[in-house]
Design a protein around this motif. Sequence first.
Motif, PDB file in Angstrom:
ATOM      1  N   LYS A  30      -1.788  14.625  -3.530  1.00 38.99           N
ATOM      2  CA  LYS A  30      -2.548  13.836  -2.527  1.00 38.99           C
ATOM      3  C   LYS A  30      -3.401  12.714  -3.391  1.00 38.99           C
ATOM      4  O   LYS A  30      -4.111  13.248  -4.153  1.00 38.99           O
ATOM      5  CB  LYS A  30      -3.213  14.326  -1.355  1.00 38.99           C
ATOM      6  CG  LYS A  30      -2.277  15.252  -0.404  1.00 38.99           C
ATOM      7  CD  LYS A  30      -3.274  15.647   0.829  1.00 38.99           C
ATOM      8  CE  LYS A  30      -2.327  16.186   1.910  1.00 38.99           C
ATOM      9  NZ  LYS A  30      -3.295  16.722   2.862  1.00 38.99           N
ATOM     10  N   SER A  45       0.788  -1.256  -0.009  1.00 44.44           N
ATOM     11  CA  SER A  45       0.051  -0.012   0.069  1.00 44.44           C
ATOM     12  C   SER A  45       0.896   1.317   0.070  1.00 44.44           C
ATOM     13  O   SER A  45       0.505   2.118  -0.426  1.00 44.44           O
ATOM     14  CB  SER A  45      -0.886  -0.074   1.164  1.00 44.44           C
ATOM     15  OG  SER A  45      -0.359  -0.061   2.353  1.00 44.44           O
ATOM     16  N   GLY A  46       1.924   1.139   0.764  1.00 38.88           N
ATOM     17  CA  GLY A  46       2.873   2.387   0.765  1.00 38.88           C
ATOM     18  C   GLY A  46       3.461   2.730  -0.662  1.00 38.88           C
ATOM     19  O   GLY A  46       3.631   3.831  -1.178  1.00 38.88           O
ATOM     20  N   GLU A  47       3.875   1.710  -1.183  1.00 43.95           N
ATOM     21  CA  GLU A  47       4.513   1.809  -2.761  1.00 43.95           C
ATOM     22  C   GLU A  47       3.418   2.187  -3.694  1.00 43.95           C
ATOM     23  O   GLU A  47       3.790   3.073  -4.571  1.00 43.95           O
ATOM     24  CB  GLU A  47       4.882   0.446  -2.911  1.00 43.95           C
ATOM     25  CG  GLU A  47       5.593   0.024  -4.441  1.00 43.95           C
ATOM     26  CD  GLU A  47       5.945  -1.204  -4.494  1.00 43.95           C
ATOM     27  OE1 GLU A  47       5.724  -1.893  -5.915  1.00 43.95           O
ATOM     28  OE2 GLU A  47       6.501  -1.980  -3.695  1.00 43.95           O
ATOM     29  N   GLN A 101       0.730   9.169  -6.153  1.00 38.84           N
ATOM     30  CA  GLN A 101       1.279  10.425  -5.854  1.00 38.84           C
ATOM     31  C   GLN A 101       1.849  11.074  -6.982  1.00 38.84           C
ATOM     32  O   GLN A 101       1.790  12.240  -7.634  1.00 38.84           O
ATOM     33  CB  GLN A 101       1.918  10.696  -4.682  1.00 38.84           C
ATOM     34  CG  GLN A 101       0.928  10.437  -3.486  1.00 38.84           C
ATOM     35  CD  GLN A 101       1.590  10.677  -2.187  1.00 38.84           C
ATOM     36  OE1 GLN A 101       2.682  10.422  -1.994  1.00 38.84           O
ATOM     37  NE2 GLN A 101       0.752  10.846  -1.234  1.00 38.84           N
ATOM     38  N   MET A 102       2.927  10.232  -7.657  1.00 42.66           N
ATOM     39  CA  MET A 102       3.936  10.580  -8.685  1.00 42.66           C
ATOM     40  C   MET A 102       3.106  10.927  -9.860  1.00 42.66           C
ATOM     41  O   MET A 102       3.387  11.942 -10.673  1.00 42.66           O
ATOM     42  CB  MET A 102       5.155   9.624  -8.890  1.00 42.66           C
ATOM     43  CG  MET A 102       6.136   9.750  -7.767  1.00 42.66           C
ATOM     44  SD  MET A 102       7.426   8.453  -7.940  1.00 42.66           S
ATOM     45  CE  MET A 102       8.332   9.352  -9.027  1.00 42.66           C
ATOM     46  N   GLN A 103       2.205  10.064 -10.183  1.00 43.65           N
ATOM     47  CA  GLN A 103       1.568   9.979 -11.489  1.00 43.65           C
ATOM     48  C   GLN A 103       0.497  11.109 -11.374  1.00 43.65           C
ATOM     49  O   GLN A 103       0.411  11.846 -12.350  1.00 43.65           O
ATOM     50  CB  GLN A 103       0.624   8.512 -11.575  1.00 43.65           C
ATOM     51  CG  GLN A 103       1.507   7.482 -11.937  1.00 43.65           C
ATOM     52  CD  GLN A 103       0.313   6.318 -12.116  1.00 43.65           C
ATOM     53  OE1 GLN A 103      -0.787   6.287 -11.770  1.00 43.65           O
ATOM     54  NE2 GLN A 103       1.129   5.136 -12.607  1.00 43.65           N
ATOM     55  N   ARG A 109       0.909   4.175  -3.024  1.00 45.73           N
ATOM     56  CA  ARG A 109       0.700   5.421  -2.716  1.00 45.73           C
ATOM     57  C   ARG A 109       1.544   6.430  -3.379  1.00 45.73           C
ATOM     58  O   ARG A 109       1.116   7.153  -3.930  1.00 45.73           O
ATOM     59  CB  ARG A 109       0.234   5.696  -1.022  1.00 45.73           C
ATOM     60  CG  ARG A 109      -0.038   7.102  -1.032  1.00 45.73           C
ATOM     61  CD  ARG A 109      -0.222   7.464   0.607  1.00 45.73           C
ATOM     62  NE  ARG A 109      -1.136   6.768   1.146  1.00 45.73           N
ATOM     63  CZ  ARG A 109      -2.506   7.055   1.167  1.00 45.73           C
ATOM     64  NH1 ARG A 109      -2.796   8.253   0.367  1.00 45.73           N
ATOM     65  NH2 ARG A 109      -3.478   6.289   1.366  1.00 45.73           N
ATOM     66  N   LYS A 110       2.645   6.177  -3.184  1.00 43.40           N
ATOM     67  CA  LYS A 110       3.830   6.897  -3.740  1.00 43.40           C
ATOM     68  C   LYS A 110       3.601   6.793  -5.239  1.00 43.40           C
ATOM     69  O   LYS A 110       4.022   7.708  -5.853  1.00 43.40           O
ATOM     70  CB  LYS A 110       5.303   6.224  -3.234  1.00 43.40           C
ATOM     71  CG  LYS A 110       5.695   6.402  -1.828  1.00 43.40           C
ATOM     72  CD  LYS A 110       6.834   5.967  -1.729  1.00 43.40           C
ATOM     73  CE  LYS A 110       7.131   6.004  -0.164  1.00 43.40           C
ATOM     74  NZ  LYS A 110       8.485   5.539   0.353  1.00 43.40           N
ATOM     75  N   GLU A 111       3.526   5.811  -5.924  1.00 42.81           N
ATOM     76  CA  GLU A 111       3.502   5.731  -7.372  1.00 42.81           C
ATOM     77  C   GLU A 111       2.253   6.565  -7.746  1.00 42.81           C
ATOM     78  O   GLU A 111       2.364   7.255  -8.727  1.00 42.81           O
ATOM     79  CB  GLU A 111       3.285   4.113  -7.727  1.00 42.81           C
ATOM     80  CG  GLU A 111       4.391   3.234  -7.933  1.00 42.81           C
ATOM     81  CD  GLU A 111       4.055   1.902  -7.987  1.00 42.81           C
ATOM     82  OE1 GLU A 111       3.016   1.605  -8.919  1.00 42.81           O
ATOM     83  OE2 GLU A 111       5.041   1.030  -7.975  1.00 42.81           O
ATOM     84  N   VAL A 118      -6.366   4.304  -3.533  1.00 38.04           N
ATOM     85  CA  VAL A 118      -5.047   3.362  -3.094  1.00 38.04           C
ATOM     86  C   VAL A 118      -5.588   2.186  -3.065  1.00 38.04           C
ATOM     87  O   VAL A 118      -4.965   1.149  -3.639  1.00 38.04           O
ATOM     88  CB  VAL A 118      -4.328   3.879  -1.901  1.00 38.04           C
ATOM     89  CG1 VAL A 118      -3.181   2.845  -1.370  1.00 38.04           C
ATOM     90  CG2 VAL A 118      -3.713   5.498  -2.095  1.00 38.04           C
TER      91      VAL A 118
END
Length: 105
Positions: free
Chosen positions: A79, A65-67, A73-75, A69-71, A85
Motif C-alpha cells: 500500500k 493519480s491512479g496510474e 505500489q509496484m515499486q 498509485r499503481k506504479e 501519491v
Amino acid sequence: KYAWACSSESCNVVIKRHSRSVDVEKHVCGRCRSKLIEVQANGDPVVPRKKAPQSAYNKFIKEISGEVRKELQMQRGGKVPQPDVMRECARRWNQHQQENANRDS
C-alpha cells in the motif's frame, strides 16, 4: 447558517441548522408533514450556484493519480499512502508545466 422552510402556505415552520444535515428527499415538516424547501437563513430562496469548471491541475491529477498509485505500489510492494501519491503527482505536474513552457518559448 442553513435553513429549510415548510412548503405549505399555512405552515410557517423554518428549520435552522449549522450544517447541511437536512435531506429534503427524506425529511418533512414536523408540524404538517409537507415537503421542505431550502432557504437562506434570512428566509430568501436559495439560488443554486453554478459549478466552476475544473482547473487544468485538477484534470491532470484525475487522469494520472491512479496510474501513479499503481506504479508506486509496484515499486514499493504494498500500500502507498495518499500523501506520497499526491507528492509524485505534484512532481509530475511541475515537470509537465516546465515541458509546456519550453515548447511555448
